[in-house]
Write an enzyme that holds these catalytic residues in place. Structure first.
Site, PDB file in Angstrom:
ATOM      1  N   GLY A  63       0.832  -1.207   0.000  1.00 26.70           N
ATOM      2  CA  GLY A  63       0.000   0.000   0.000  1.00 26.70           C
ATOM      3  C   GLY A  63       0.860   1.247   0.000  1.00 26.70           C
ATOM      4  O   GLY A  63       2.051   1.193  -0.315  1.00 26.70           O
ATOM      5  N   ASN A  64       0.269   2.374   0.324  1.00 25.85           N
ATOM      6  CA  ASN A  64       1.050   3.613   0.456  1.00 25.85           C
ATOM      7  C   ASN A  64       0.445   4.463   1.571  1.00 25.85           C
ATOM      8  O   ASN A  64      -0.587   4.107   2.131  1.00 25.85           O
ATOM      9  CB  ASN A  64       1.108   4.373  -0.873  1.00 25.85           C
ATOM     10  CG  ASN A  64      -0.272   4.766  -1.373  1.00 25.85           C
ATOM     11  OD1 ASN A  64      -0.968   5.551  -0.737  1.00 25.85           O
ATOM     12  ND2 ASN A  64      -0.702   4.192  -2.498  1.00 25.85           N
TER      13      ASN A  64
END
Ligand code: CTP
Length: 398
Positions: free
Chosen positions: A208-209
């Site tokens: 993810g980020n």
């Protein structure tokens, strides 16, 4: 903007009540008519005499005046008001508003009011963080009441955190901007993407980020406030939207984001891709949890579809397409290149070189770049204000 507007201010028992006489004065100076209703607890913090004098109307607490038997009709006041503002909104009153517990003049008037309602919570940080308060606020916001977020700072308890009521000057500015911008995007369809995407590795892990979704949600709220019909495609986030006119679809991965955006693009007059979409996704997703004992030397990735570039290829002449660029170096060249290759009308550039900009923070510092390479630089501002700047620029193009 506020001249002639009929405003009810509901004051509850919170120390921030001491700021309300200033708020009343500012509203009266703007030409508004102000009716103050204060709860019994609020009278311990601020006097009815001060409020009556400043508002030029009796400040009310009780449904009946015991001296002369007058009925202070909450129904009449609810019909009279153009806007109701509950400030400071204590945890107890938020709970009563959320559940419809009409045991005082303030809440009965709230239930009778036909107008937009704003509320400005003020309480200690632990009360503000408590799930009960969070749920009550979310409930009010879902119904279309407008949250005036409390500020973070030193609180009356001596603790420091979120819970300080917004300053009267800023509340007045928000109310003015509500009336100023209320109709400018009426009838326009906005498609906005927000938040990160999660790309599954196995049933329990993902890539993810750090995107929080704050910027995209602020854009959705502001566009809806200006009268637009908003479709919000949200990646995984805990955020809630503040406006009834927002239709929200939750997605997880880049490919789900692609499907949802494509499905809604046809009707969009304006599309803003503020989501931080993964550029790569695991080529194979393990169906069972990968055990430590199995070992994992590398995860093979394949590129995701660039949604913005796909939209750029499809867009018609009367559709506006706005992208975001998050850069760490050669900001303007890279953003300009993205604008051209993805066929955008505007690109909003964040540089990670600017402190207070980018992921996970409540502020942002942007530069907007248009097709003619005009650069519009903005100062560091709250994401709410940044959303207003971006929508001002879009409104100009529309
Ligand atoms: N974007 C998209 N689809 C993707 C990746 C990004 O639509 N698969 C959009 C983002 O929503 C953003 C814009 O593209 O509006 C730019 O994203 P950014 O990550 O800055 O640029 P990329 O084009 O992905 O290029 P790079 O990561 O190489 O900077």
């Amino acid at each position: 903007m506020l001249a002639g507007k009929k405003i009810i201010i509901g004051i509850t028992g919170s120390i921030a009540a001491f700021k309300i006489p200033i708020l009343v004065r500012l509203l009266i100076k703007e030409g508004a008519e102000v009716q103050v209703i204060l709860t019994e607890n609020a009278r311990d913090f601020v006097t009815p005499l001060t409020l009556s004098t400043l508002s030029k109307r009796p400040a009310l607490t009780f449904p009946f005046d015991k001296k002369d038997g007058t009925w202070n009709s909450h129904v009449d006041m609810g019909l009279w008001a153009d806007l109701m503002l509950v400030a400071p909104a204590s945890a107890a009153t938020l709970s009563k508003m959320a559940s419809g517990m009409a045991d005082n003049l303030l809440v009965t008037t709230y239930l009778s009011a036909k107008c937009p309602v704003f509320f400005a919570p003020a309480m200690d940080l632990d009360m503000f963080k408590h799930p009960a308060t969070i749920e009550n606020i979310a409930k009010l916001v879902r119904r279309g009441d407008r949250l005036i977020e409390p500020q973070t700072g030193e609180l009356a308890s001596g603790l420091s955190g979120a819970g300080r009521m917004e300053e009267p000057e800023n509340i007045v500015a928000m109310l003015k901007s509500y009336y100023e911008t209320g109709k400018s995007l009426k009838g326009k369809n906005f498609l906005i993407s927000a938040g990160p995407t999660y790309e599954a590795i196995d049933p329990v892990r993902f890539i993810g980020n750090y995107s929080s979704g704050l910027m995209g949600f602020a854009l959705a709220d502001e566009a809806a406030l200006r009268g637009a019909n908003v479709t919000l495609i949200a990646g995984p986030t805990h955020l809630t939207v503040s406006h009834r006119a927002i239709q929200r679809f939750d997605v997880v991965s880049a490919s789900e984001m692609y499907d949802a955006v494509m499905e809604n693009f046809g009707l969009a007059d304006v599309t803003i891709m503020s989501a931080a979409i993964a550029d790569f996704t695991p080529e194979n997703v393990a169906t069972e949890k990968i055990k430590k004992s199995q070992g994992l030397e590398y995860i093979k990735l394949k590129p995701t579809i660039d949604i913005l570039a796909s939209l750029g290829k499809q867009k018609s002449q009367n559709q506006l397409l706005v992208g975001f660029a998050l850069e760490t170096e050669n900001e303007f060249e890279n953003a300009g290149q993205k604008l051209d290759t993805k066929n955008l009308d505007l690109i909003v550039l964040n540089s990670l070189k600017d402190s207070g900009a980018g992921f996970g923070v409540s502020t942002n510092k942007i530069t907007i770049l248009d097709k003619n390479r005009n650069l519009l630089h903005f100062d560091l501002k709250s994401k709410k204000e940044v959303a207003a700047d971006i929508l001002d620029k879009i409104t100009e193009l529309l």
